[in-house]
Design a protein around this motif. Structure first.
Motif, PDB file in Angstrom:
ATOM      1  N   ASN A 303       0.827  -1.215   0.000  1.00 32.89           N
ATOM      2  CA  ASN A 303       0.000   0.000   0.000  1.00 32.89           C
ATOM      3  C   ASN A 303       0.856   1.257   0.000  1.00 32.89           C
ATOM      4  OD1 ASN A 303      -1.584  -2.301   1.208  1.00 32.89           O
ATOM      5  ND2 ASN A 303      -3.189  -0.798   0.957  1.00 32.89           N
ATOM      6  N   VAL A 304       1.794   1.348   0.925  1.00 29.87           N
ATOM      7  CA  VAL A 304       2.498   2.633   1.060  1.00 29.87           C
ATOM      8  C   VAL A 304       3.489   2.879  -0.081  1.00 29.87           C
ATOM      9  CG1 VAL A 304       2.212   2.688   3.568  1.00 29.87           C
ATOM     10  CG2 VAL A 304       4.349   1.950   2.629  1.00 29.87           C
ATOM     11  N   LEU A 305       4.106   1.841  -0.612  1.00 29.99           N
ATOM     12  CA  LEU A 305       5.051   2.087  -1.721  1.00 29.99           C
ATOM     13  C   LEU A 305       4.282   2.454  -2.989  1.00 29.99           C
ATOM     14  CD1 LEU A 305       7.775  -0.597  -0.965  1.00 29.99           C
ATOM     15  CD2 LEU A 305       7.990   1.875  -0.736  1.00 29.99           C
ATOM     16  N   ASN A 306       3.066   1.947  -3.140  1.00 30.68           N
ATOM     17  CA  ASN A 306       2.251   2.371  -4.281  1.00 30.68           C
ATOM     18  C   ASN A 306       1.725   3.788  -4.091  1.00 30.68           C
ATOM     19  OD1 ASN A 306       1.745   0.477  -6.616  1.00 30.68           O
ATOM     20  ND2 ASN A 306       1.630  -0.932  -4.885  1.00 30.68           N
ATOM     21  N   ALA A 307       1.668   4.242  -2.849  1.00 32.07           N
ATOM     22  CA  ALA A 307       1.189   5.609  -2.592  1.00 32.07           C
ATOM     23  C   ALA A 307       2.308   6.640  -2.752  1.00 32.07           C
ATOM     24  CB  ALA A 307       0.595   5.689  -1.183  1.00 32.07           C
ATOM     25  N   LEU A 308       3.550   6.184  -2.937  1.00 34.25           N
ATOM     26  CA  LEU A 308       4.671   7.134  -3.065  1.00 34.25           C
ATOM     27  C   LEU A 308       4.537   7.989  -4.323  1.00 34.25           C
ATOM     28  CD1 LEU A 308       8.072   5.341  -2.321  1.00 34.25           C
ATOM     29  CD2 LEU A 308       7.123   7.318  -1.137  1.00 34.25           C
ATOM     30  N   GLU A 309       4.781   9.290  -4.148  1.00 37.91           N
ATOM     31  CA  GLU A 309       4.838  10.168  -5.319  1.00 37.91           C
ATOM     32  C   GLU A 309       6.313  10.309  -5.725  1.00 37.91           C
ATOM     33  OE1 GLU A 309       2.222  13.710  -5.069  1.00 37.91           O
ATOM     34  OE2 GLU A 309       4.118  14.761  -5.481  1.00 37.91           O
ATOM     35  N   THR A 310       7.175  10.433  -4.719  1.00 33.63           N
ATOM     36  CA  THR A 310       8.623  10.538  -4.963  1.00 33.63           C
ATOM     37  C   THR A 310       9.162   9.152  -5.317  1.00 33.63           C
ATOM     38  OG1 THR A 310       8.647  12.129  -3.157  1.00 33.63           O
ATOM     39  CG2 THR A 310      10.784  11.295  -3.867  1.00 33.63           C
ATOM     40  N   PRO A 311      10.014   9.045  -6.341  1.00 34.13           N
ATOM     41  CA  PRO A 311      10.591   7.723  -6.626  1.00 34.13           C
ATOM     42  C   PRO A 311      11.348   7.170  -5.412  1.00 34.13           C
ATOM     43  CG  PRO A 311      11.071   9.280  -8.389  1.00 34.13           C
ATOM     44  CD  PRO A 311      10.460  10.080  -7.271  1.00 34.13           C
ATOM     45  N   PHE A 312      11.192   5.879  -5.180  1.00 35.27           N
ATOM     46  CA  PHE A 312      11.849   5.231  -4.041  1.00 35.27           C
ATOM     47  C   PHE A 312      13.370   5.418  -4.103  1.00 35.27           C
ATOM     48  CE2 PHE A 312      13.934   1.474  -2.220  1.00 35.27           C
ATOM     49  CZ  PHE A 312      13.480   1.549  -0.915  1.00 35.27           C
ATOM     50  N   THR A 313      13.919   5.387  -5.332  1.00 36.19           N
ATOM     51  CA  THR A 313      15.384   5.490  -5.447  1.00 36.19           C
ATOM     52  C   THR A 313      15.880   6.885  -5.023  1.00 36.19           C
ATOM     53  OG1 THR A 313      15.040   5.856  -7.807  1.00 36.19           O
ATOM     54  CG2 THR A 313      15.711   3.657  -7.156  1.00 36.19           C
ATOM     55  N   GLU A 314      15.027   7.910  -5.176  1.00 30.61           N
ATOM     56  CA  GLU A 314      15.418   9.249  -4.651  1.00 30.61           C
ATOM     57  C   GLU A 314      15.446   9.214  -3.134  1.00 30.61           C
ATOM     58  OE1 GLU A 314      13.182  12.698  -6.015  1.00 30.61           O
ATOM     59  OE2 GLU A 314      13.515  12.058  -8.086  1.00 30.61           O
ATOM     60  N   ILE A 315      14.458   8.522  -2.562  1.00 27.70           N
ATOM     61  CA  ILE A 315      14.405   8.407  -1.094  1.00 27.70           C
ATOM     62  C   ILE A 315      15.646   7.658  -0.605  1.00 27.70           C
ATOM     63  CG2 ILE A 315      13.096   7.337   0.810  1.00 27.70           C
ATOM     64  CD1 ILE A 315      10.577   7.909  -0.932  1.00 27.70           C
ATOM     65  N   PHE A 316      16.024   6.622  -1.355  1.00 32.50           N
ATOM     66  CA  PHE A 316      17.226   5.857  -1.007  1.00 32.50           C
ATOM     67  C   PHE A 316      18.442   6.792  -0.933  1.00 32.50           C
ATOM     68  CE2 PHE A 316      20.950   3.300  -1.806  1.00 32.50           C
ATOM     69  CZ  PHE A 316      20.724   2.117  -1.114  1.00 32.50           C
ATOM     70  N   GLU A 317      18.549   7.696  -1.926  1.00 34.27           N
ATOM     71  CA  GLU A 317      19.700   8.631  -1.944  1.00 34.27           C
ATOM     72  C   GLU A 317      19.644   9.566  -0.730  1.00 34.27           C
ATOM     73  OE1 GLU A 317      22.163   8.348  -4.131  1.00 34.27           O
ATOM     74  OE2 GLU A 317      21.120   6.785  -5.271  1.00 34.27           O
ATOM     75  N   HIS A 318      18.432  10.046  -0.415  1.00 30.37           N
ATOM     76  CA  HIS A 318      18.312  10.940   0.753  1.00 30.37           C
ATOM     77  C   HIS A 318      18.691  10.210   2.040  1.00 30.37           C
ATOM     78  CE1 HIS A 318      16.948  14.539  -1.130  1.00 30.37           C
ATOM     79  NE2 HIS A 318      15.994  13.894  -1.797  1.00 30.37           N
ATOM     80  N   ILE A 319      18.369   8.926   2.083  1.00 30.99           N
ATOM     81  CA  ILE A 319      18.731   8.149   3.278  1.00 30.99           C
ATOM     82  C   ILE A 319      20.251   8.053   3.389  1.00 30.99           C
ATOM     83  CG2 ILE A 319      18.654   5.795   4.269  1.00 30.99           C
ATOM     84  CD1 ILE A 319      15.663   5.763   3.561  1.00 30.99           C
ATOM     85  N   GLN A 320      20.939   7.874   2.259  1.00 30.98           N
ATOM     86  CA  GLN A 320      22.414   7.788   2.301  1.00 30.98           C
ATOM     87  C   GLN A 320      23.009   9.126   2.761  1.00 30.98           C
ATOM     88  OE1 GLN A 320      23.249   4.662   1.953  1.00 30.98           O
ATOM     89  NE2 GLN A 320      21.127   4.407   1.323  1.00 30.98           N
ATOM     90  N   ASN A 321      22.393  10.233   2.278  1.00 33.61           N
ATOM     91  CA  ASN A 321      22.953  11.557   2.580  1.00 33.61           C
ATOM     92  C   ASN A 321      22.423  12.152   3.880  1.00 33.61           C
ATOM     93  OD1 ASN A 321      24.277  11.388   0.143  1.00 33.61           O
ATOM     94  ND2 ASN A 321      22.590  12.320  -0.990  1.00 33.61           N
ATOM     95  N   LYS A 322      21.542  11.420   4.538  1.00 29.77           N
ATOM     96  CA  LYS A 322      20.868  11.882   5.765  1.00 29.77           C
ATOM     97  C   LYS A 322      20.156  13.217   5.538  1.00 29.77           C
ATOM     98  CE  LYS A 322      23.379   9.301   9.293  1.00 29.77           C
ATOM     99  NZ  LYS A 322      22.418   8.267   9.550  1.00 29.77           N
ATOM    100  N   THR A 323      19.466  13.301   4.380  1.00 31.73           N
ATOM    101  CA  THR A 323      18.750  14.540   4.055  1.00 31.73           C
ATOM    102  C   THR A 323      17.254  14.276   3.884  1.00 31.73           C
ATOM    103  OG1 THR A 323      19.336  14.101   1.739  1.00 31.73           O
ATOM    104  CG2 THR A 323      20.685  15.731   2.916  1.00 31.73           C
ATOM    105  N   LEU A 324      16.771  13.179   4.438  1.00 34.80           N
ATOM    106  CA  LEU A 324      15.352  12.826   4.257  1.00 34.80           C
ATOM    107  C   LEU A 324      14.456  13.851   4.951  1.00 34.80           C
ATOM    108  CD1 LEU A 324      13.704  10.391   3.089  1.00 34.80           C
ATOM    109  CD2 LEU A 324      13.550   9.557   5.438  1.00 34.80           C
ATOM    110  N   SER A 325      13.401  14.294   4.254  1.00 27.61           N
ATOM    111  CA  SER A 325      12.450  15.219   4.882  1.00 27.61           C
ATOM    112  C   SER A 325      11.103  15.088   4.183  1.00 27.61           C
ATOM    113  CB  SER A 325      12.949  16.661   4.754  1.00 27.61           C
ATOM    114  OG  SER A 325      12.761  17.091   3.419  1.00 27.61           O
ATOM    115  N   ALA A 326      10.064  15.622   4.821  1.00 28.36           N
ATOM    116  CA  ALA A 326       8.712  15.520   4.250  1.00 28.36           C
ATOM    117  C   ALA A 326       8.628  16.252   2.915  1.00 28.36           C
ATOM    118  CB  ALA A 326       7.696  16.080   5.236  1.00 28.36           C
ATOM    119  N   SER A 327       9.535  17.225   2.662  1.00 32.61           N
ATOM    120  CA  SER A 327       9.439  17.941   1.390  1.00 32.61           C
ATOM    121  C   SER A 327      10.124  17.179   0.252  1.00 32.61           C
ATOM    122  CB  SER A 327      10.011  19.354   1.517  1.00 32.61           C
ATOM    123  OG  SER A 327      11.351  19.249   1.894  1.00 32.61           O
ATOM    124  N   ASN A 328      11.007  16.217   0.568  1.00 36.88           N
ATOM    125  CA  ASN A 328      11.608  15.437  -0.528  1.00 36.88           C
ATOM    126  C   ASN A 328      11.128  13.982  -0.544  1.00 36.88           C
ATOM    127  OD1 ASN A 328      13.256  14.063   1.355  1.00 36.88           O
ATOM    128  ND2 ASN A 328      14.847  15.629   1.203  1.00 36.88           N
TER     129      ASN A 328
END
Ligand code: GLY
Length: 433
Positions: A303-328
């Motif tokens: 359910n939640v991965l299908n609800a993603l608007e942002t590509p998962f791979t972008e989120i993966f990059e933010h996780i590596q850079n510790k820049t994850l936020s509700a705006s990205n």
């Protein structure tokens, strides 16, 4: 294109495979060929091998031979066994906690200690028991079977047993608790509470969190929430990210606990990234904590991965850079709906015989639904076979309303799934216990 290894083989990994393959080349080590993972590996020009994902030498060799750069793990026992630790040692970018970080899932007592410290009002009265005398004393305090038995260790979401539902009478509850105590040297006995269960998951880079839409799961095998517990027979989420019985402040409370828990894990030097899954109850006297998992739920991930608007791979990059936020890391505003299809014996009888079945996949896709395979192998044409006695595949839809998403899923399933298979027809009802 980045080469990303995904370990694990369920419906949750099938949707992760879809998401990863949209931005990276997907690599996989599977004990059997999961048809969804195979499809996404091929679409992304990746590679899979058939083998044991717990075999660290095999993983090491595959990573080196293929020059793999990233790794995603979201399966409880692979996390506990340290496959993310191994990926880190090999210098890969990772999504998922280390073995120590996943302690919040594999040690129920550790999770309860954290919540007792951070949000005591959310803790349901419980006792962590380490001896038979203490167990006898704890159970003797109950008039009837109004208690819950929680085993220590991983149970794939199926070990918690609730009095009056999974066991009848004090004696049966005591016997189950005793077997858990003998197995792990520790068991939790907790008061049974009335309320509605829900899940709040949050993506995290180890510092920041982003809360995903709240989900409602169907853990019982049969309609009207009857029968034994399962890994989940269906799941839904609403367009506003809430559920009809929740206020925003309820979700904020859960999110707050998750954020503080991440800080606590950091203090204990337990490295964490990926997803924290919080199971909660909404009761008359507020929100109560049930459990933490160190991974996406299955089917909740669908359910939640299908609800993603942002590509998962972008989120993966933010996780590596510790820049994850509700705006990205954004989610679409829609209703999501998932139904799991299982073999007739699933969660009822152990059966070694594979179940062979037909499935008209193309017809289901044509009706606007998606399929995510779990414990299923493709034979040929419309013929498939179960692997073990776990859930077979999930059907997923989205819609402008819950009714529309539900109708789309059940209509797509009609006449296209072998009659010998089984699924709940009441996903969408919101039950209270
Ligand atoms: N659906 C519950 C879980 O994944 O633990």
């Amino acid at each position: 294109m980045k080469k990303c290894l995904l370990l694990g083989n369920g419906g949750r990994e099938a949707v992760l495979a879809e998401q990863i393959s949209k931005g990276y080349a997907l690599y996989s080590i599977m004990p059997y060929i999961n048809p969804s993972i195979e499809e996404y590996v091929e679409k992304s020009n990746g590679k899979y091998i058939v083998g044991d994902p717990f075999d660290k030498e095999l993983v090491k060799k595959f990573v080196k031979d293929e020059n793999i750069e990233a790794c995603v793990v979201s399966q409880d026992n692979l996390l506990q066994e340290g496959l993310i630790d191994l990926a880190k040692e090999l210098g890969l970018e990772t999504f998922g906690p280390t073995s120590k970080g996943s302690k919040i899932e594999w040690s129920k007592t550790y999770a309860l200690e954290i919540v007792k410290k951070l949000a005591p009002e959310m803790v349901i009265k419980n006792e962590a028991i380490t001896s038979q005398e203490a167990l006898e004393r704890a159970i003797s305090q109950y008039q009837d079977d109004s208690f819950v038995v929680k085993p220590e260790g991983l149970t794939g979401g199926k070990g918690v047993k609730v009095g009056g539902i999974h066991f009848k009478g004090k004696e049966e509850g005591y016997e189950y608790a005793k077997s858990c105590l003998e197995e792990a040297g520790r068991v939790i006995v907790q008061d049974k509470v009335e309320g509605r269960e829900f899940t709040v998951m949050a993506l995290t880079d180890g510092e920041h969190i982003v809360v995903t839409p709240t989900t409602f799961d169907y853990p019982y095998r049969f309609e009207e929430d009857k029968g034994p517990g399962t890994g989940g027979m269906g799941c839904l989420s609403f367009e506003n990210g809430r559920l009809p019985f929740l206020e925003q402040e309820d979700i904020d409370k859960c999110a707050n606990l998750i954020q503080k828990t991440i800080k606590e894990l950091n203090k204990d030097s337990l490295e964490f990234s990926g997803v924290i899954y919080g199971g909660f109850f909404k009761c008359k006297d507020g929100i109560k904590f049930i459990e933490f998992n160190a991974r996406f739920g299955d089917p909740e991930a669908i359910n939640v991965l299908n609800a993603l608007e942002t590509p998962f791979t972008e989120i993966f990059e933010h996780i590596q850079n510790k820049t994850l936020s509700a705006s990205n890391c954004k989610f679409k505003k829609n209703y999501t709906f998932t139904v799991y299809v299982v073999s007739p014996n699933y969660a009822i009888k152990s059966s070694k015989e594979p179940c062979t079945f037909t499935l008209n996949k193309e017809a289901i896709l044509e009706k606007g639904a998606k399929i995510y395979f779990a414990s299923t192998k493709h034979l040929e044409g419309n013929q498939y076979s179960s692997v073990g006695n776990s859930r077979l595949f999930a059907v997923h839809t989205e819609g402008e309303s819950l009714e529309k998403a539900k109708e789309k899923a059940y209509k797509a399933m009609e006449n296209n799934i072998d009659e010998i298979l089984s699924y709940r027809r009441d996903i969408g009802e919101i039950y209270e216990h």
